[in-house]
Design an enzyme around this catalytic site. Sequence first.
Site, mmCIF file in Angstrom:
data_model
loop_
_atom_site.group_PDB
_atom_site.id
_atom_site.type_symbol
_atom_site.label_atom_id
_atom_site.label_comp_id
_atom_site.label_asym_id
_atom_site.label_seq_id
_atom_site.Cartn_x
_atom_site.Cartn_y
_atom_site.Cartn_z
ATOM 1 N N SER A 1 51.542 32.745 31.088
ATOM 2 C CA SER A 1 50.358 33.606 31.086
ATOM 3 C C SER A 1 50.471 34.547 29.908
ATOM 4 O O SER A 1 51.554 34.809 29.390
ATOM 5 C CB SER A 1 50.248 34.398 32.392
ATOM 6 O OG SER A 1 51.351 35.276 32.538
ATOM 7 N N LYS B 1 44.942 25.341 29.760
ATOM 8 C CA LYS B 1 44.721 26.769 29.523
ATOM 9 C C LYS B 1 43.451 27.203 30.255
ATOM 10 O O LYS B 1 42.385 26.620 30.065
ATOM 11 C CB LYS B 1 44.570 27.034 28.027
ATOM 12 C CG LYS B 1 44.313 28.486 27.663
ATOM 13 C CD LYS B 1 45.603 29.213 27.401
ATOM 14 C CE LYS B 1 45.384 30.608 26.870
ATOM 15 N NZ LYS B 1 46.625 31.279 26.492
ATOM 16 N N ASP C 1 45.424 36.027 16.572
ATOM 17 C CA ASP C 1 46.419 36.466 17.555
ATOM 18 C C ASP C 1 47.769 35.829 17.228
ATOM 19 O O ASP C 1 48.480 35.356 18.109
ATOM 20 C CB ASP C 1 45.973 36.095 18.974
ATOM 21 C CG ASP C 1 46.795 36.816 20.055
ATOM 22 O OD1 ASP C 1 47.365 37.880 19.749
ATOM 23 O OD2 ASP C 1 46.866 36.300 21.180
#
Length: 573
Positions: free
Chosen positions: A22, A43, A136
């Site tokens: 997670s 996902k 990210d």
Amino acid sequence: MSNPAALATALPQYEVGVKIGSGGMGVVFEGTHRSLGRAVAIKVLPADLVGDPSVNARFDREARVLASLDHPHIVPVYDYVQTGADNLLVMEKLDGGTVYDRFHGAGLTGEQSCAIVLAMLGGLHAAHKAGVLHLDVKPKNLLFTSAGVLKVVDFGIAQVVSEGATMMTHAGEVLGTPAYIAPEQAMGNALTPAADIYSSGTVLYELLCGELPYDRTRGAVSMMRQRIFNDPAPIPRVPAPLATVVMRSIARDPEHRYRDVEAFATDLSSAATAVFGAGWLERSGVPVHLAPRITGAISQQLSRQPDALTVVTPPIRGMTAEPTRTMGDFRGKELRPASELMSRRGPSPLWPALVATAALIALVVLPFLSPATLNHPPSALLVNGQPANTTVEVDLSKQITVAGHATAAVELRFDLRAADVLLGRVRKVIAPTPEGTFETTFKPEALMRWLAGGAVTAEITLGDADPETFTLRSAAHPMATIMGAGSLLLSLFALANIEAQMRALRRGHRRPAAPYVAGFLGLLFGLTFWLFITAITTHEPSQPHAIATALAGAVAASAFVLATAWSARRSRA
């Protein structure tokens, strides 16, 4: 969040297993394709976002592009599903762990770190050519296959969740991992591949030295403010060729970074070859798919240093865990773009600045408004032959003669005062003549000579009689006395410390007590500034003017520091 049973309904062709991970952008379950027997990772994007039509539209758009990406260092997307209750991505399952795990476990050598980043940059370059930004990039999003091949995961997920914006709560809690985001991303500006270059450079910085380019001890919001307003700290303990590449990649201004990921990779490969020598990539044990341009850069560097030594570096380990906040941590809390919350304006610094300016003007003017001499009652005394009714000039390094009238032998006290503060005292018993007069001489204390500069108040007392006061002007130059030179030095000391408080606030340090400390320093500055001007202009020190100037200094310093703090809060908040 969906459970395995719900996922199995949405993906009937897959056998859904347990949750295996997670993060800030969702939860991952393992799965197996029933017909092909292929292991996959499923996902699941945060359920909180499923009802948002704009999120669903972005997911559909990004998923189609992600499924089209084909590169050895990008995790392939096999399928995607929108059920109305979930947004799902089906990807290759990677069993080799993350870069984060290896870095915080056994550690990574310099060769391994450079190879990992080269592989990552190869994947990013392919994605950028397809128009996909990652936004990210971090060690937890760099995974290995069981064969040790590095692959970049979570492409475009940040774009789906928040359109690339950094999200945070009003309390300053940040979604995801803010340690690697680019300044323009934190500010909510338009995003380009330069944002991924910055994040990649930050990862390389950390892997090579074990630290981040900004102080991470003051929280996520402070770290984002640092990268927006301050240049990164130079990378320590890293050879110059690599350090130059790293620092260019994390330049605060996107224009000063590499123009594209491939240029970054080219310079990195050359620098690594210059530092580690021939065969460094093979020694790293990290398989890297090299573009022809990168291979050429390595060969060219080797040709420039055919006899270079081979360098093997010890592993560097990550010692500080980088917390990641997930959507589940924010249930019941409103998430807003960080740029929106950080740009909310605090109190206006205008009013304290105006108060400070007015007080500063008063501080400067007041010493010049004090009278040259104070009002003293008439006196029949003679000091060095000069009537005490006027200003008497005296050399305090020599004998002083005082003459006057007395009816009996009494003690004569000679005091020097500045604004009613005693600077020194001399006592001597006098014996008058039969005619009731006296004349006596005495030597002032040595300290009086060094203390008194300009004009001061002299006071002569005969026994129990009322003291007789007059203005005494010292023959010594004011700058040769403590009232002159000493007060100047103290005022500069106070001013320097006030500026230090303001400089710390401008740099983003939190100092709640700064206005109070500045008030005390301002009091000292006002008092010493008044004393210096009084000494230089040979004005007799006046207590009311001293108090007024000191208070003006305290108000000015406190208000200036407060204005600086509020201004810094508005610009950095």
